[in-house]
Design a protein around this motif. Structure first.
Motif, PDB file in Angstrom:
ATOM      1  N   LYS A  18       0.822  -1.217   0.000  1.00  0.00           N
ATOM      2  CA  LYS A  18       0.000   0.000   0.000  1.00  0.00           C
ATOM      3  C   LYS A  18       0.854   1.264   0.000  1.00  0.00           C
ATOM      4  O   LYS A  18       0.351   2.356  -0.180  1.00  0.00           O
ATOM      5  N   ARG A  19       2.154   1.105   0.168  1.00  0.00           N
ATOM      6  CA  ARG A  19       3.064   2.262   0.149  1.00  0.00           C
ATOM      7  C   ARG A  19       3.408   2.725  -1.261  1.00  0.00           C
ATOM      8  O   ARG A  19       3.897   3.825  -1.446  1.00  0.00           O
ATOM      9  N   ILE A  20       3.183   1.872  -2.272  1.00  0.00           N
ATOM     10  CA  ILE A  20       3.621   2.226  -3.627  1.00  0.00           C
ATOM     11  C   ILE A  20       2.440   2.671  -4.488  1.00  0.00           C
ATOM     12  O   ILE A  20       1.430   1.985  -4.588  1.00  0.00           O
ATOM     13  N   ASN A  21       2.588   3.860  -5.037  1.00  0.00           N
ATOM     14  CA  ASN A  21       1.603   4.414  -5.956  1.00  0.00           C
ATOM     15  C   ASN A  21       2.369   5.337  -6.901  1.00  0.00           C
ATOM     16  O   ASN A  21       2.882   6.372  -6.471  1.00  0.00           O
ATOM     17  N   LEU A  22       2.457   4.960  -8.148  1.00  0.00           N
ATOM     18  CA  LEU A  22       3.255   5.713  -9.110  1.00  0.00           C
ATOM     19  C   LEU A  22       2.540   6.926  -9.676  1.00  0.00           C
ATOM     20  O   LEU A  22       3.065   7.593 -10.551  1.00  0.00           O
ATOM     21  N   ASN A  23       1.379   7.228  -9.167  1.00  0.00           N
ATOM     22  CA  ASN A  23       0.614   8.359  -9.679  1.00  0.00           C
ATOM     23  C   ASN A  23       0.981   9.687  -9.021  1.00  0.00           C
ATOM     24  O   ASN A  23       0.463  10.727  -9.414  1.00  0.00           O
ATOM     25  N   HIS A  24       1.833   9.654  -8.010  1.00  0.00           N
ATOM     26  CA  HIS A  24       2.319  10.903  -7.416  1.00  0.00           C
ATOM     27  C   HIS A  24       3.660  10.655  -6.718  1.00  0.00           C
ATOM     28  O   HIS A  24       4.000   9.518  -6.403  1.00  0.00           O
ATOM     29  N   TRP A  25       4.400  11.718  -6.494  1.00  0.00           N
ATOM     30  CA  TRP A  25       5.738  11.598  -5.897  1.00  0.00           C
ATOM     31  C   TRP A  25       5.662  11.041  -4.487  1.00  0.00           C
ATOM     32  O   TRP A  25       6.167   9.968  -4.215  1.00  0.00           O
ATOM     33  N   VAL A  26       5.060  11.811  -3.593  1.00  0.00           N
ATOM     34  CA  VAL A  26       4.911  11.386  -2.192  1.00  0.00           C
ATOM     35  C   VAL A  26       3.604  11.953  -1.669  1.00  0.00           C
ATOM     36  O   VAL A  26       3.299  13.122  -1.891  1.00  0.00           O
ATOM     37  N   ASP A  27       2.860  11.132  -0.973  1.00  0.00           N
ATOM     38  CA  ASP A  27       1.649  11.587  -0.291  1.00  0.00           C
ATOM     39  C   ASP A  27       1.818  11.265   1.188  1.00  0.00           C
ATOM     40  O   ASP A  27       1.616  10.124   1.600  1.00  0.00           O
ATOM     41  N   PRO A  28       2.237  12.270   1.987  1.00  0.00           N
ATOM     42  CA  PRO A  28       2.463  12.006   3.405  1.00  0.00           C
ATOM     43  C   PRO A  28       1.176  11.983   4.233  1.00  0.00           C
ATOM     44  O   PRO A  28       1.230  11.861   5.444  1.00  0.00           O
ATOM     45  N   TYR A  29       0.036  12.097   3.551  1.00  0.00           N
ATOM     46  CA  TYR A  29      -1.252  12.085   4.250  1.00  0.00           C
ATOM     47  C   TYR A  29      -2.137  10.941   3.750  1.00  0.00           C
ATOM     48  O   TYR A  29      -3.357  11.029   3.777  1.00  0.00           O
ATOM     49  N   SER A  30      -1.509   9.874   3.303  1.00  0.00           N
ATOM     50  CA  SER A  30      -2.234   8.749   2.724  1.00  0.00           C
ATOM     51  C   SER A  30      -3.192   8.122   3.736  1.00  0.00           C
ATOM     52  O   SER A  30      -2.835   7.882   4.881  1.00  0.00           O
ATOM     53  N   GLU A  31      -4.384   7.868   3.263  1.00  0.00           N
ATOM     54  CA  GLU A  31      -5.360   7.157   4.093  1.00  0.00           C
ATOM     55  C   GLU A  31      -5.346   5.671   3.768  1.00  0.00           C
ATOM     56  O   GLU A  31      -6.064   4.901   4.391  1.00  0.00           O
ATOM     57  N   VAL A  32      -4.522   5.277   2.794  1.00  0.00           N
ATOM     58  CA  VAL A  32      -4.453   3.886   2.358  1.00  0.00           C
ATOM     59  C   VAL A  32      -3.298   3.159   3.048  1.00  0.00           C
ATOM     60  O   VAL A  32      -3.470   2.073   3.591  1.00  0.00           O
TER      61      VAL A  32
END
Length: 127
Positions: A18-32
């Motif tokens: 769930k840490r990997i998502n290539l659609n953005h650089w970094v999302d430090p507020y991920s709810e996933v």
């Protein structure tokens, strides 16, 4: 090439897909992602490669160019990052899934083998 950082990213995303998502650089507020942060290879290179800064600090720093910073931290040549950091170069699998994380790792495998064949055996070694 910084094989240690490459391996750290691989381990990080396979431990928790769930840490990997290539659609953005970094999302430090991920709810996933359980840790609260998700990102792409370049984003994780910056977060894991600059341990003295938090993901929020990195994300909110207007001076950080993720692609350039990640390229420098990973020790790869200009232009090589295009296929590695591109979200369209991976899979049709859904982000945050194990199949997606494995597809990203397969792309990393191909990248290392193509550009850094002398380090490929070290890359394949599991931590």
């Amino acid at each position: 090439m910084n094989i240690t950082l490459f391996r750290k990213i691989r381990k990080h995303i396979l431990e928790e897909p769930k840490r990997i998502n290539l659609n953005h650089w970094v999302d430090p507020y991920s709810e996933v992602a359980p840790c609260g942060t998700e990102g792409c290879i370049a984003g994780w290179a910056c977060v894991l490669g600059i341990p003295q800064a938090s993901p929020i600090e990195i994300c909110e720093d207007p001076l950080i160019n993720f692609s350039s910073m990640a390229r420098a931290l990973l020790g790869i040549s200009p232009g090589q990052e295009v296929g590695l950091f591109s979200p369209n170069a991976y899979t049709r699998a859904t982000p945050h899934t194990l199949s997606y994380a494995k597809a990203v790792v397969r792309k990393m495998n191909k990248f290392v083998k193509r550009y850094y064949p002398d380090q490929y055996n070290d890359w394949l070694r599991k931590d």
